[in-house]
Design a protein around this motif. Structure first.
Motif, PDB file in Angstrom:
ATOM      1  N   PRO A  49      70.516  23.622 109.730  1.00  0.00           N
ATOM      2  CA  PRO A  49      68.885  24.658 109.802  1.00  0.00           C
ATOM      3  C   PRO A  49      67.613  23.751 109.804  1.00  0.00           C
ATOM      4  CG  PRO A  49      70.276  25.583 107.693  1.00  0.00           C
ATOM      5  CD  PRO A  49      70.713  24.162 108.251  1.00  0.00           C
ATOM      6  N   GLU A  50      67.743  22.268 109.435  1.00  0.00           N
ATOM      7  CA  GLU A  50      67.098  21.112 109.743  1.00  0.00           C
ATOM      8  C   GLU A  50      67.662  20.829 111.125  1.00  0.00           C
ATOM      9  OE1 GLU A  50      67.077  18.951 105.169  1.00  0.00           O
ATOM     10  OE2 GLU A  50      68.605  17.794 106.672  1.00  0.00           O
ATOM     11  N   GLU A  53      65.237  22.433 113.587  1.00  0.00           N
ATOM     12  CA  GLU A  53      64.506  22.704 113.109  1.00  0.00           C
ATOM     13  C   GLU A  53      63.224  21.434 113.973  1.00  0.00           C
ATOM     14  OE1 GLU A  53      60.904  22.249 109.677  1.00  0.00           O
ATOM     15  OE2 GLU A  53      62.809  22.578 109.151  1.00  0.00           O
ATOM     16  N   GLN A  57      61.585  21.252 117.008  1.00  0.00           N
ATOM     17  CA  GLN A  57      60.328  20.542 117.157  1.00  0.00           C
ATOM     18  C   GLN A  57      60.189  19.169 117.955  1.00  0.00           C
ATOM     19  OE1 GLN A  57      59.751  18.506 113.544  1.00  0.00           O
ATOM     20  NE2 GLN A  57      59.555  20.607 112.032  1.00  0.00           N
ATOM     21  N   GLN A  62      70.156  20.863 119.480  1.00  0.00           N
ATOM     22  CA  GLN A  62      71.169  20.930 119.013  1.00  0.00           C
ATOM     23  C   GLN A  62      71.932  19.899 119.017  1.00  0.00           C
ATOM     24  OE1 GLN A  62      72.069  23.661 116.126  1.00  0.00           O
ATOM     25  NE2 GLN A  62      70.515  24.728 116.446  1.00  0.00           N
TER      26      GLN A  62
END
Length: 83
Positions: A49-50, A53, A57, A62
């Protein structure tokens, strides 16, 4: 006549040569590098999840974030080994 790329098992290859066509190298902006380095100083490993995110941003995928962290950890360990 120039060789045309062929898709083999989902990978692009040059006809006849069998060499993979590489994606162009990612060029990170200074703001992206600053954020990535700042986050690396906090933690060397990101949970899924980090990572998602941070990628969102920074406008990166990913996979780009994951590979950047892998490369940074490798460089960091190499520097530590040298003293």
């Amino acid at each position: 006549e120039p060789e045309k790329p062929l898709a083999v098992n989902g990978e692009l290859r040059l006809g006849g040569e069998g060499k993979k066509l590489r994606k162009p190298r990612t060029i990170y902006s200074s703001l992206q590098l600053q954020a990535l380095n700042q986050r690396f100083q906090q933690t060397q490993y990101l949970a899924l999840p980090e990572r998602a995110e941070l990628a969102a941003q920074l406008g990166l995928t990913q996979t780009q974030v994951k590979i950047w962290f892998q490369n940074k950890r490798s460089k960091y360990k190499k520097i530590l080994k040298q003293g």
